[in-house]
Design a protein around this motif. Structure first.
Motif, PDB file in Angstrom:
ATOM      1  N   SER A  41       0.816  -1.212   0.000  1.00  0.00           N
ATOM      2  CA  SER A  41       0.000   0.000   0.000  1.00  0.00           C
ATOM      3  C   SER A  41       0.855   1.270   0.000  1.00  0.00           C
ATOM      4  CB  SER A  41      -0.929   0.017   1.217  1.00  0.00           C
ATOM      5  OG  SER A  41      -1.815  -1.071   1.157  1.00  0.00           O
ATOM      6  N   ILE A  42       2.171   1.108   0.006  1.00  0.00           N
ATOM      7  CA  ILE A  42       3.082   2.256  -0.059  1.00  0.00           C
ATOM      8  C   ILE A  42       3.447   2.470  -1.520  1.00  0.00           C
ATOM      9  CG2 ILE A  42       5.309   3.199   0.635  1.00  0.00           C
ATOM     10  CD1 ILE A  42       5.129   1.382   3.129  1.00  0.00           C
ATOM     11  N   GLU A  43       3.137   3.644  -2.032  1.00  0.00           N
ATOM     12  CA  GLU A  43       3.336   3.962  -3.447  1.00  0.00           C
ATOM     13  C   GLU A  43       4.457   4.984  -3.613  1.00  0.00           C
ATOM     14  OE1 GLU A  43       0.741   6.022  -7.042  1.00  0.00           O
ATOM     15  OE2 GLU A  43      -0.144   5.750  -5.083  1.00  0.00           O
ATOM     16  N   PHE A  44       5.408   4.680  -4.468  1.00  0.00           N
ATOM     17  CA  PHE A  44       6.461   5.635  -4.818  1.00  0.00           C
ATOM     18  C   PHE A  44       5.865   6.671  -5.760  1.00  0.00           C
ATOM     19  CE2 PHE A  44       9.523   7.010  -7.992  1.00  0.00           C
ATOM     20  CZ  PHE A  44      10.463   7.631  -7.192  1.00  0.00           C
ATOM     21  N   LEU A  45       6.183   7.968  -5.532  1.00  0.00           N
ATOM     22  CA  LEU A  45       5.624   9.017  -6.377  1.00  0.00           C
ATOM     23  C   LEU A  45       6.671   9.768  -7.187  1.00  0.00           C
ATOM     24  CD1 LEU A  45       3.009  10.578  -3.950  1.00  0.00           C
ATOM     25  CD2 LEU A  45       2.598   8.973  -5.812  1.00  0.00           C
ATOM     26  N   ALA A  46       7.673  10.318  -6.513  1.00  0.00           N
ATOM     27  CA  ALA A  46       8.600  11.194  -7.231  1.00  0.00           C
ATOM     28  C   ALA A  46       9.873  11.434  -6.434  1.00  0.00           C
ATOM     29  CB  ALA A  46       7.931  12.536  -7.511  1.00  0.00           C
ATOM     30  N   ARG A  89      14.843  14.902  -2.176  1.00  0.00           N
ATOM     31  CA  ARG A  89      13.590  14.469  -1.551  1.00  0.00           C
ATOM     32  C   ARG A  89      12.976  13.321  -2.344  1.00  0.00           C
ATOM     33  NH1 ARG A  89      11.695  18.303   2.016  1.00  0.00           N
ATOM     34  NH2 ARG A  89      12.703  20.311   1.813  1.00  0.00           N
ATOM     35  N   ILE A  90      12.469  12.341  -1.607  1.00  0.00           N
ATOM     36  CA  ILE A  90      11.711  11.243  -2.211  1.00  0.00           C
ATOM     37  C   ILE A  90      10.308  11.294  -1.611  1.00  0.00           C
ATOM     38  CG2 ILE A  90      11.492   8.747  -2.467  1.00  0.00           C
ATOM     39  CD1 ILE A  90      14.550   8.586  -2.110  1.00  0.00           C
ATOM     40  N   HIS A  91       9.301  11.289  -2.473  1.00  0.00           N
ATOM     41  CA  HIS A  91       7.911  11.353  -2.036  1.00  0.00           C
ATOM     42  C   HIS A  91       7.246  10.000  -2.257  1.00  0.00           C
ATOM     43  CE1 HIS A  91       7.929  15.764  -1.761  1.00  0.00           C
ATOM     44  NE2 HIS A  91       8.664  15.718  -2.862  1.00  0.00           N
ATOM     45  N   CYS A  92       6.547   9.532  -1.235  1.00  0.00           N
ATOM     46  CA  CYS A  92       5.745   8.311  -1.321  1.00  0.00           C
ATOM     47  C   CYS A  92       4.374   8.607  -0.733  1.00  0.00           C
ATOM     48  CB  CYS A  92       6.404   7.165  -0.558  1.00  0.00           C
ATOM     49  SG  CYS A  92       8.010   6.674  -1.197  1.00  0.00           S
ATOM     50  N   TRP A  93       3.444   7.671  -0.915  1.00  0.00           N
ATOM     51  CA  TRP A  93       2.072   7.853  -0.470  1.00  0.00           C
ATOM     52  C   TRP A  93       1.595   6.545   0.129  1.00  0.00           C
ATOM     53  CZ3 TRP A  93      -0.384  12.298  -0.085  1.00  0.00           C
ATOM     54  CH2 TRP A  93      -1.764  12.343   0.001  1.00  0.00           C
TER      55      TRP A  93
END
Length: 82
Positions: A28-33, A38-42
């Protein structure tokens, strides 16, 4: 906030689990950008009324720090590619 030389999926799941007090499904952890250092996940809790988190990992000097921003259930991520 977690600070370490390395932050992986298990460390992210552990931080989320400690925050919400229950099991976290790694899928359920999604890599975004990635933006500079910085690394963004959701994280979208699979339960309909579950909390949503923006996960941000920031590199400073030789350490990574993990930041969690909690959002209301159903919140959509707003990070789009440039």
């Amino acid at each position: 906030m977690l600070s370490s030389n390395r932050i992986g999926a298990l460390e992210i799941a552990e931080a989320l689990s400690q925050h919400i007090g229950s099991y976290v499904d790694l899928y359920s952890i999604e890599f975004l950008a990635v933006e500079d250092s910085r690394i963004h996940c959701w994280y979208q809790n699979p339960l309909a009324d579950g909390t949503v988190f923006h996960i941000e990992m920031v590199r400073t000097d030789s350490k990574w720090s993990l930041h969690l921003s909690e959002h209301p259930p159903g919140t959509e991520q707003q990070i789009e590619p440039p």
